[in-house]
Design an enzyme around this catalytic site. Structure first.
Site, PDB file in Angstrom:
ATOM      1  N   CYS A  38       0.874  -1.186   0.000  1.00 56.69           N
ATOM      2  CA  CYS A  38       0.000   0.000   0.000  1.00 56.69           C
ATOM      3  C   CYS A  38       0.909   1.234   0.000  1.00 56.69           C
ATOM      4  O   CYS A  38       2.076   1.143  -0.401  1.00 56.69           O
ATOM      5  CB  CYS A  38      -0.962  -0.024   1.190  1.00 56.69           C
ATOM      6  SG  CYS A  38      -0.163  -0.044   2.812  1.00 56.69           S
ATOM      7  N   ARG A  44      -3.259  -0.784   5.374  1.00 51.56           N
ATOM      8  CA  ARG A  44      -3.835  -1.835   4.526  1.00 51.56           C
ATOM      9  C   ARG A  44      -2.906  -3.029   4.323  1.00 51.56           C
ATOM     10  O   ARG A  44      -3.330  -4.182   4.486  1.00 51.56           O
ATOM     11  CB  ARG A  44      -4.237  -1.245   3.162  1.00 51.56           C
ATOM     12  CG  ARG A  44      -5.393  -0.267   3.258  1.00 51.56           C
ATOM     13  CD  ARG A  44      -5.538   0.551   1.990  1.00 51.56           C
ATOM     14  NE  ARG A  44      -4.425   1.479   1.817  1.00 51.56           N
ATOM     15  CZ  ARG A  44      -4.230   2.230   0.750  1.00 51.56           C
ATOM     16  NH1 ARG A  44      -5.079   2.157  -0.265  1.00 51.56           N
ATOM     17  NH2 ARG A  44      -3.197   3.059   0.689  1.00 51.56           N
ATOM     18  N   ASP A 155      -7.909   3.803   1.108  1.00 54.22           N
ATOM     19  CA  ASP A 155      -6.983   4.244   2.160  1.00 54.22           C
ATOM     20  C   ASP A 155      -7.797   4.693   3.380  1.00 54.22           C
ATOM     21  O   ASP A 155      -8.604   5.619   3.284  1.00 54.22           O
ATOM     22  CB  ASP A 155      -6.179   5.415   1.580  1.00 54.22           C
ATOM     23  CG  ASP A 155      -5.176   5.977   2.569  1.00 54.22           C
ATOM     24  OD1 ASP A 155      -5.208   5.584   3.750  1.00 54.22           O
ATOM     25  OD2 ASP A 155      -4.371   6.813   2.136  1.00 54.22           O
TER      26      ASP A 155
HETATM   27  P1  4NP Z   1      -1.731   2.735   4.161  1.00 58.36           P
HETATM   28  O1  4NP Z   1      -2.373   4.064   4.802  1.00 58.36           O
HETATM   29  O2  4NP Z   1      -1.198   3.124   2.804  1.00 58.36           O
HETATM   30  O3  4NP Z   1      -2.891   1.796   4.069  1.00 58.36           O
HETATM   31  O4  4NP Z   1      -0.654   2.288   5.118  1.00 58.36           O
HETATM   32  C1  4NP Z   1      -1.686   5.270   4.913  1.00 58.36           C
HETATM   33  C2  4NP Z   1      -0.792   5.453   5.929  1.00 58.36           C
HETATM   34  C3  4NP Z   1      -0.126   6.679   6.045  1.00 58.36           C
HETATM   35  C4  4NP Z   1      -0.373   7.688   5.134  1.00 58.36           C
HETATM   36  C5  4NP Z   1      -1.266   7.493   4.099  1.00 58.36           C
HETATM   37  C6  4NP Z   1      -1.918   6.274   3.985  1.00 58.36           C
HETATM   38  N1  4NP Z   1       0.291   8.948   5.268  1.00 58.36           N
HETATM   39  O5  4NP Z   1       0.012   9.852   4.493  1.00 58.36           O
HETATM   40  O6  4NP Z   1       1.153   9.108   6.172  1.00 58.36           O
END
Ligand code: 4NP
Length: 187
Positions: A38, A44, A155
């Site tokens: 992800c 995710r 997300d």
């Molecule tokens: P992930 O979610 O891609 O599912 O781990 C996120 C975690 C952090 C961020 C964005 C999405 N961020 O912008 O820090």
């Protein structure tokens, strides 16, 4: 007779061979290395990793299927999963505990199946592929969904509890589908 009762009705030659390998435990099944990807590798993809690992363990396939996760950004390198993802997962019996790391081009050499949570992840991964063999390893996670019709795993980072629950629903469904496809020799 016993064996015949366990064999599903529809098989291709290859999937029957793989199935018999597992049932008879005589020849080593092909090894699969699966990577969930992800953006941040704190919501995710560690959830996908934890859910899939649990399924693999329940089926006694840990020897044959290795599982890991990574993020395209590296924003959260070395961090544990987001506490909200951890809490929602724990309520369903999971323990998400992998440390965040960035996806690199070397992952194409180390993994057979690379699963992108959304299109942005998909194209960021594909941008690092240098040959067709690498590109063929990359799939969208939702392509393995059976119950849900979603074009990506959203997300949840800026969402409320519903977003995290939706991620878990989608991942549980798609992980089941993925394991079925592996066992049937479709990947
Ligand atoms: P992930 O979610 O891609 O599912 O781990 C996120 C975690 C952090 C961020 C964005 C999405 N961020 O912008 O820090």
């Amino acid at each position: 007779m016993l064996l015949r009762m366990q064999v599903p009705m529809i098989f291709t030659d290859r999937s029957l061979f793989l199935y018999l390998q597992i049932i008879l435990n005589k020849y080593p099944m092909k090894e699969y290395k699966v990577l969930f990807v992800c953006l941040g590798n704190i919501c995710r993809s560690p959830a996908g990793e934890g859910i899939f690992k649990k399924l693999v363990k329940e089926e006694g396939l840990e020897k044959y299927i290795k599982v890991d996760s990574a993020g395209t950004s590296g924003y959260h390198d070395g961090e544990l999963p987001d506490h909200r993802m951890h809490r929602h997962g724990a309520r369903r019996g999971y323990s998400f505990d992998s440390l965040s790391r960035k996806f690199t081009a070397r992952d194409f050499d180390n993994f057979d199946i690379i699963l992108a949570m959304d299109d942005s992840n998909y194209y960021n991964i594909m941008a690092l592929a240098t040959d067709i063999e690498s590109e063929k390893k990359v799939h969208r996670m939702v392509d393995f969904s059976r119950k849900y019709v979603h074009d990506h795993v959203p997300d949840p980072y800026y969402s409320g509890a519903d977003g995290f629950e939706l991620v878990l629903d989608l991942l549980e469904d798609a992980c089941q589908g993925l394991l079925t496809d592996i066992k049937e020799g479709k990947l």
